[in-house]
Each structure stands twice: as structure tokens, then as C-alpha cells.
Design an enzyme around this catalytic site. Structure first.
Site, mmCIF file in Angstrom:
data_model
loop_
_atom_site.group_PDB
_atom_site.id
_atom_site.type_symbol
_atom_site.label_atom_id
_atom_site.label_comp_id
_atom_site.label_asym_id
_atom_site.label_seq_id
_atom_site.Cartn_x
_atom_site.Cartn_y
_atom_site.Cartn_z
ATOM 1 N N ASN A 27 42.971 41.557 15.987
ATOM 2 C CA ASN A 27 43.812 40.420 15.783
ATOM 3 C C ASN A 27 43.576 39.212 16.031
ATOM 4 O O ASN A 27 44.080 38.043 15.599
ATOM 5 C CB ASN A 27 45.209 41.002 16.768
ATOM 6 C CG ASN A 27 45.032 41.117 18.091
ATOM 7 O OD1 ASN A 27 44.088 42.226 18.256
ATOM 8 N ND2 ASN A 27 45.286 40.689 19.046
ATOM 9 N N SER A 37 52.767 47.113 11.266
ATOM 10 C CA SER A 37 53.840 46.685 11.801
ATOM 11 C C SER A 37 54.452 45.667 10.906
ATOM 12 O O SER A 37 53.870 44.956 10.052
ATOM 13 C CB SER A 37 53.579 45.822 12.954
ATOM 14 O OG SER A 37 54.073 44.897 13.463
ATOM 15 N N GLY A 38 55.583 45.717 10.458
ATOM 16 C CA GLY A 38 56.527 44.927 9.651
ATOM 17 C C GLY A 38 56.225 43.578 9.640
ATOM 18 O O GLY A 38 55.784 42.878 8.674
ATOM 19 N N THR A 91 68.554 56.374 15.351
ATOM 20 C CA THR A 91 68.886 55.883 14.048
ATOM 21 C C THR A 91 68.161 55.148 13.413
ATOM 22 O O THR A 91 67.684 54.086 14.181
ATOM 23 C CB THR A 91 70.691 55.388 14.167
ATOM 24 O OG1 THR A 91 71.221 56.475 14.989
ATOM 25 C CG2 THR A 91 71.170 55.047 13.127
ATOM 26 N N CYS A 115 51.056 37.462 22.560
ATOM 27 C CA CYS A 115 51.659 38.226 23.615
ATOM 28 C C CYS A 115 50.983 37.662 25.032
ATOM 29 O O CYS A 115 51.189 38.163 25.902
ATOM 30 C CB CYS A 115 51.962 39.536 23.622
ATOM 31 S SG CYS A 115 50.723 40.377 22.401
HETATM 32 N N1 PLP Z 1 48.398 45.862 17.297
HETATM 33 C C1 PLP Z 1 47.688 44.753 16.864
HETATM 34 C C2 PLP Z 1 46.227 44.725 16.392
HETATM 35 C C3 PLP Z 1 48.504 43.642 16.820
HETATM 36 O O1 PLP Z 1 47.830 42.308 16.440
HETATM 37 C C4 PLP Z 1 49.895 43.596 17.285
HETATM 38 C C5 PLP Z 1 50.730 42.408 17.407
HETATM 39 O O2 PLP Z 1 50.178 41.383 17.909
HETATM 40 C C6 PLP Z 1 50.415 44.648 17.884
HETATM 41 C C7 PLP Z 1 49.616 45.985 17.752
HETATM 42 C C8 PLP Z 1 51.750 45.040 18.244
HETATM 43 O O3 PLP Z 1 52.575 44.986 17.118
HETATM 44 P P1 PLP Z 1 54.312 44.590 17.254
HETATM 45 O O4 PLP Z 1 54.083 43.219 17.779
HETATM 46 O O5 PLP Z 1 54.953 45.090 16.017
HETATM 47 O O6 PLP Z 1 54.724 45.531 18.551
#
Ligand code: PLP
Length: 396
Positions: free
Chosen positions: A163, A211-212, A249, A338
Site C-alpha cells: 500500500n 476492499s471496495g 445480513t 490509518c
Molecule cells: N490491506 C491493505 C494493503 C490496505 O492498503 C488496506 C487499507 O489501507 C487494508 C488492507 C485494509 O482495508 P480496509 O480499509 O478496507 O479495512
């Protein structure tokens, strides 16, 4: 206008800042086509997809159509797609669901915290974990994975694309190692989905997370591919949704949006969206490096997704650069959203061997489908200027 108010004050000239969003690895804007697809499921089509009456059948059909789209994107059967609340849940479901007490897990030092902290938690509660290193380009060496195998190794979890740097890992080689050892392989493909084609059979994985909100669908929806015949322990207990792999759900509007985003991603590959994206990214990267000295690309020399460029700018603080560019209307980041505001430098960049000051000076530029050539030119005019000003102010 109030009686007696001064006309000049009433018609103040408001200059509107042009905002350029280059932080698409944090989250992407929901595409208008995706909003259109999900809108009816926020209104007239409100049924619970488990209900047997008309309203439920309508939403059940929509969920299954989306499952088909996600399956096509990943190259798997629809029955192998489990809808979740996002990447974090998908990662946790794979890691906790494919291991038991006493198992050994192999992962890498550059995983997202959704994987790293899930592994740390299992380590504290009775599993063993090996964190394989990466080289200076941010690449895992499959031989390190092979060497880490033990008699009790049950799971390898290595991400497809990082990421922060966008570096693509040798997942197919790792898949072969898992197959030879007859153990499970999970890959976090959250930052790969919609940017590069994915074929779970070619990767040879048993589970793969998406992830959407990283692919122009909304936040709060995702999916986990689980290879047919793989026994996975659920995280949640409740109804028998998602073939008892994920109780709760279904988030119908989110799932419909994810299906539409998956369809658009596939159409994008046919229309060479990825090539257009990498041309923009390369123009931005080369343009910055041509104008700014003592700067370089983290992960240079490794294969990368087409939208990401992580650049260090010696003698500046990344956080100051983010603020400075934001004031000019350009949104970038220092790494994972995050971890924003974290005191520690990026665990990904330090794992690649970057000095702390260089890791702290690094900025992630990540493009999305909405970015235009003009966005790149505006960013190219503003970034070198911001670096120069911050370096003037810097005591270093
Ligand atoms: N894995 C990677 C490589 C990510 O970049 C992210 C979010 O930044 C996630 C997992 C977590 O995804 P989510 O934000 O949909 O929980």
C-alpha cells in the site's frame, strides 16, 4: 441582502481552490456509475437478501449478480467469493480462519497492519509467526519463505501489492512453495485489485482479500476469495449467510457497488486504463525527479502497480509536505492513512532499509481513475515549489 447591508460586502469574491486528489491508496472516490448502480438498493430495493418474499428475492438476485462480477475479476467461481466489511475483515478472516493454536504462520515485515496485527494477536495467543524481510526494493525473496517453512507451518500470508510503495510481490512463486508444502496461502490484494489483473488460480492462493473503497466502491464492503473445499473458521457467529463463512445480513448497496466497481475494473483493463494510469504516474514521478534534487523513488527497480509512486525528499519532514501541499489543494500522504499522525516512521520503508530521516521525508502519490493529465501538470508545478520552500525553512 439585509436592509442597509453594504453591497460590496454582500458579493464577496470567493476564489475556489482547485483540489487534486492523489491519495487513492487511502481511499478512492466512488465513481458516478457505481453510485447509480447502488442507489436503488438504498431506496426502493431495500429487502433483506435472506427473506423469501419478493423484496428479498430482488436483493438476493442483486447480491448474486455482484458475486459473479467479483468472481470474474478474480478468476474464480462465484461460490468462492465471501462478502465482508472490507480489507481488514477479509485479512483477519483468512488469517484467523485458516489457523489453529500451535500453528506456524509465515508473513512479511511489510504487510498492512490488518495482517501484521492479526498475526501478532495469534502470536500472543499460541501461534508462532515468522516475519520474512524484504530487500531494498521492498521485495520478498521466495527463498526466504521456503527457508522459513517448519513442520507446523499452516499458512503463508504475503500481500500482492504494498500500500505504501505499490511494489508487487512474487506471489505466483510463493503460491508454488505453498502448494509443494501443502499449506494454505493467503494474499492481501487490497491494493492490487482493479490496478493489475488478478487470477487466483495462477497465483495458487487459497484466500485473497479485496476492499471496495480502494477500487472506487464505498467504504465498508470487501470480499475474501476462499478456494472451494478450503475449511475456514468464521470470525462471527450468527446466521448462515455467505455459506456460513461470514454471519451477518449482507450490505446489499455496498455489495452491488463492489460488483459494479469490479465490472468497471475489468472494462478498464480492456480499455487500457492501467496503461493510461502508469503513463500519468511516470510523468509525475519523472517530472518531480527532474526538478528536485536529493529525491528518489522508494521501490525503484521493483515491479509496481501503475498508480503509486513513493518518493523521498531529503531534508524535509513528510508531514510538513502533506500540510503544505494540502494548503495548495493537493492531497497526498506519508503512507498508510490509518498510520497518519504516527510518531514512528513507516514500518514498510524502514523494513526496506531506509534511514529514519529518509523514511520520514517520503511522500506517497497514488492516482485514481478520476485523475486527469491536468491534475498531473498542476501537481508538477506545486510539488517542487513546496519542497524548495520547506528546505529553505529546514534547519538541515
Ligand atoms: N490491506 C491493505 C494493503 C490496505 O492498503 C488496506 C487499507 O489501507 C487494508 C488492507 C485494509 O482495508 P480496509 O480499509 O478496507 O479495512
Amino acid at each position: 441582502m439585509f436592509p442597509g447591508a453594504h453591497p460590496a460586502k454582500a458579493c464577496r469574491i470567493v476564489s475556489v481552490l482547485r483540489r487534486i486528489y492523489l491519495d487513492n491508496n487511502a481511499t478512492t472516490p466512488v465513481l458516478p456509475e457505481v453510485v447509480d448502480a447502488m442507489r436503488p438498493y438504498l431506496g426502493e430495493h431495500f429487502g433483506n437478501a435472506s427473506s423469501i418474499h419478493h423484496h428479498g428475492q430482488e436483493t438476493r438476485a442483486a447480491v448474486e449478480r455482484s458475486r459473479d462480477c467479483v468472481a470474474s475479476l478474480l478468476g474464480c467461481r462465484a461460490s468462492e467469493v465471501v462478502f465482508t466489511s472490507g480489507g481488514t475483515e477479509s485479512d483477519n478472516l483468512a488469517i484467523a480462519g485458516l489457523t489453529v493454536l500451535g500453528d506456524h504462520i509465515i508473513t512479511s515485515t511489510i504487510e498492512h497492519h490488518a495482517v501484521l496485527y492479526a498475526c501478532k494477536h495469534l502470536e500472543e495467543t499460541g501461534c508462532e509467526v515468522t516475519y520474512v524481510p524484504v530487500d531494498g526494493r521492498g521485495l520478498v525473496d521466495p527463498d526466504d519463505v521456503r527457508r522459513a517453512l517448519r513442520s507446523n507451518t499452516k499458512l503463508i500470508s504475503i500481500m500482492m501489492a504494498n500500500n505504501e510503495t505499490g511494489v508487487l510481490q512474487p506471489v505466483e512463486e510463493i503460491g508454488k512453495i505453498a502448494a509443494e508444502a501443502e499449506i494454505h496461502f493467503h494474499s492481501d490484494a487490497v491494493q492490487a485489485a482493479s490496478k493489475v489483473p488478478i487470477d487466483v488460480k495462477q497465483i495458487g492462493c487459497h484466500a485473497l482479500s479485496i476492499s471496495g473503497h480502494k477500487m472506487h466502491a464505498p467504504q465498508g464492503v470487501g470480499a475474501l476469495y476462499v478456494r472451494g473445499g478450503t475449511r475456514i473458521q468464521p470470525l462471527f457467529y450468527g446466521g448462515r449467510h455467505e455459506r456460513s463463512r461470514r454471519a451477518g445480513t449482507e450490505n446489499v448497496p455496498g455489495i452491488v457497488a463492489l460488483g459494479k466497481a469490479a465490472k468497471l475494473a475489468m472494462e478498464g483493463f480492456e480499455g487500457d486504463d492501467d496503461k493510461r494510469m502508469s503513463a500519468f504516474r511516470d510523468r509525475l514521478q519523472q517530472g518531480i525527479l527532474a526538478q528536485v534534487d536529493e529525491a528518489g523513488v522508494n521501490g525503484d527497480g521493483a515491479p509496481r502497480v501503475p498508480n503509486t509512486s513513493n518518493i523521498y525528499f531529503d531534508h524535509i519532514e513528510g508531514e510538513s509536505m502533506v500540510i503544505s501541499l494540502d494548503l495548495k489543494g493537493v492531497a497526498v500522504s506519508t503512507g498508510a492513512a490509518c498510520s497518519s499522525g504516527a510518531i514512528e516512521p513507516s514500518h514498510v520503508l524502514t523494513a526496506m532499509g531506509l534511514r529514519t530521516d529518509r523514511a520520514r521525508s517520503s511522500i506517497r502519490f497514488s492516482l485514481g481513475k478520476q485523475n486527469t493529465a491536468e491534475d498531473i501538470e498542476v501537481a508538477l508545478a506545486l510539488v517542487p515549489e513546496a519542497v524548495a520552500r520547506l528546505r529553505e525553512l529546514s534547519p538541515a
